[in-house]
Scaffold this active site. Structure first.
Site, PDB file in Angstrom:
ATOM      1  N   THR A 131       4.516   0.833  10.766  1.00  0.00           N
ATOM      2  CA  THR A 131       4.339   0.432  12.198  1.00  0.00           C
ATOM      3  C   THR A 131       5.811   0.811  12.564  1.00  0.00           C
ATOM      4  O   THR A 131       6.004   1.703  13.521  1.00  0.00           O
ATOM      5  CB  THR A 131       3.951  -0.802  12.656  1.00  0.00           C
ATOM      6  OG1 THR A 131       2.653  -1.181  11.925  1.00  0.00           O
ATOM      7  CG2 THR A 131       3.624  -0.658  14.235  1.00  0.00           C
ATOM      8  N   ASP A 137       3.685  -9.006   9.529  1.00  0.00           N
ATOM      9  CA  ASP A 137       2.404  -9.379   8.844  1.00  0.00           C
ATOM     10  C   ASP A 137       1.648 -10.336   9.713  1.00  0.00           C
ATOM     11  O   ASP A 137       0.272 -10.200   9.354  1.00  0.00           O
ATOM     12  CB  ASP A 137       2.745  -9.699   7.371  1.00  0.00           C
ATOM     13  CG  ASP A 137       3.651  -8.606   6.656  1.00  0.00           C
ATOM     14  OD1 ASP A 137       3.136  -7.389   6.745  1.00  0.00           O
ATOM     15  OD2 ASP A 137       4.559  -8.878   6.309  1.00  0.00           O
ATOM     16  N   GLY A 188       7.586  -9.415   5.327  1.00  0.00           N
ATOM     17  CA  GLY A 188       8.087  -9.347   3.951  1.00  0.00           C
ATOM     18  C   GLY A 188       6.840  -8.676   2.908  1.00  0.00           C
ATOM     19  O   GLY A 188       7.014  -8.375   1.829  1.00  0.00           O
ATOM     20  N   LEU A 189       5.492  -8.233   3.492  1.00  0.00           N
ATOM     21  CA  LEU A 189       4.616  -7.821   2.682  1.00  0.00           C
ATOM     22  C   LEU A 189       5.257  -6.430   2.143  1.00  0.00           C
ATOM     23  O   LEU A 189       4.861  -5.911   1.218  1.00  0.00           O
ATOM     24  CB  LEU A 189       3.192  -7.644   3.291  1.00  0.00           C
ATOM     25  CG  LEU A 189       2.469  -8.993   3.593  1.00  0.00           C
ATOM     26  CD1 LEU A 189       0.932  -8.664   3.792  1.00  0.00           C
ATOM     27  CD2 LEU A 189       2.569  -9.987   2.199  1.00  0.00           C
ATOM     28  N   GLU A 226      15.600  -7.537   6.530  1.00  0.00           N
ATOM     29  CA  GLU A 226      15.148  -7.792   7.788  1.00  0.00           C
ATOM     30  C   GLU A 226      15.333  -8.770   8.904  1.00  0.00           C
ATOM     31  O   GLU A 226      15.802  -8.605   9.538  1.00  0.00           O
ATOM     32  CB  GLU A 226      13.404  -7.440   7.799  1.00  0.00           C
ATOM     33  CG  GLU A 226      12.828  -6.292   7.325  1.00  0.00           C
ATOM     34  CD  GLU A 226      11.433  -6.279   7.221  1.00  0.00           C
ATOM     35  OE1 GLU A 226      10.600  -5.402   7.191  1.00  0.00           O
ATOM     36  OE2 GLU A 226      10.844  -7.333   6.745  1.00  0.00           O
TER      37      GLU A 226
HETATM   38  C1  A5P Z   1       8.456  -5.048   5.561  1.00  0.00           C
HETATM   39  O1  A5P Z   1       8.980  -5.774   4.446  1.00  0.00           O
HETATM   40  C2  A5P Z   1       7.487  -6.020   6.111  1.00  0.00           C
HETATM   41  O2  A5P Z   1       8.016  -7.113   6.777  1.00  0.00           O
HETATM   42  C3  A5P Z   1       6.801  -5.098   7.418  1.00  0.00           C
HETATM   43  O3  A5P Z   1       7.367  -5.493   8.675  1.00  0.00           O
HETATM   44  C4  A5P Z   1       5.383  -5.468   7.575  1.00  0.00           C
HETATM   45  O4  A5P Z   1       4.545  -5.643   6.318  1.00  0.00           O
HETATM   46  C5  A5P Z   1       4.421  -4.727   8.381  1.00  0.00           C
HETATM   47  O5  A5P Z   1       4.369  -3.444   7.915  1.00  0.00           O
HETATM   48  P1  A5P Z   1       3.121  -2.608   8.482  1.00  0.00           P
HETATM   49  O6  A5P Z   1       3.694  -2.113   9.894  1.00  0.00           O
HETATM   50  O7  A5P Z   1       2.723  -1.336   7.510  1.00  0.00           O
HETATM   51  O8  A5P Z   1       1.759  -3.625   8.790  1.00  0.00           O
END
Ligand code: A5P
Length: 232
Positions: free
Chosen positions: A34, A90, A102-103, A110
């Site tokens: 996103t 997430d 953090g996924l 971040e």
């Molecule tokens: C990255 O480390 C995450 O914090 C992302 O912001 C979170 O996983 C959202 O990712 P999507 O926009 O792909 O769902």
């Protein structure tokens, strides 16, 4: 190819977030599918509208995307005050705007970037607002490699069974900063602030994916249109 309605909604949310960006700003560039749409939109506005900003990326992946779009990148060392960060999440706690992030593995950078920002606008689709907060996804916790098993045991005392994140080749996933990630399911989280503090107090923990009091606005892409959430 027919347009994907869910993607188009997220794109609209990304456009709404990037509408906050003005020339001269230092902009934190988030990580994830996103946030990538927002980076793309910043690139478009640079090309088509002459927008002039500098960006601070939250991951190597985002840095590569931004560079490809011709967005000038700077470092926190020279630009310690960020005007606005745009990122994904997430899970979002409606009302308080607590986040789980953090996924995608970039939670430490971040959070450093979010904490240095005057404002943090988060873009999500409706699925990220599932209740209770925390039931839909684990809390990623970045830990140092040394003794990670001991750190995992201590985390377990908080009522979770930490799972070491693996990469595609079944080796431990290693973050941009060289840390490991333990994914910790807690079910619904009644007090995210207290949980975040308890996690952070464990030796070996670098950072948790609980973002408390950092998001200033959440833009939700839902089938009914764009919904803007602000903190109660
Ligand atoms: C990255 O480390 C995450 O914090 C992302 O912001 C979170 O996983 C959202 O990712 P999507 O926009 O792909 O769902």
């Amino acid at each position: 190819m027919a347009p994907d309605p869910a993607l188009e909604l997220k794109r609209a949310a990304a456009r709404a977030a990037v509408a906050h960006v003005r020339s001269g700003m230092v902009v934190g560039l988030g990580t994830g599918s996103t946030a990538a749409l927002a980076v793309e939109e910043i690139g478009r506005r640079q090309r088509e509208e002459g927008l002039a900003i500098v960006g601070i990326p939250t991951s190597e992946r985002t840095a590569r995307q931004a560079e490809g779009l011709g967005i000038s990148l700077v470092e926190l060392a020279t630009h310690p005050r960020i005007d606005l960060t745009i990122d994904g999440a997430d899970a979002v706690n409606r009302g308080r705007l607590d986040l789980i992030k953090g996924l995608g593995g970039a939670l430490l950078r971040e959070k450093i970037v979010a904490a240095a920002s005057e404002a943090m606008v988060v873009i999500v689709d409706q699925s990220k607002l599932a209740v209770p907060f925390g039931a839909s996804c684990p809390v990623p916790v970045a830990v140092v490699r040394f003794g990670w098993q001991a750190t995992a045991r201590r985390l377990g005392e908080l009522g979770t069974e930490p799972v070491l994140r693996l990469d595609g080749a079944d080796a431990p996933y290693v973050t941009d900063g060289g840390n490991l990630i333990l994914d910790c399911r807690f079910g619904g989280i009644a007090d995210p602030g207290a949980l975040g503090t308890a996690i952070k107090q464990i030796t070996g923990v670098v950072e948790s994916g609980l973002f408390i009091d950092l998001a200033t606005e959440v833009i939700v892409a839902s089938p009914g249109g764009i919904e803007i959430l602000r903190r109660d």
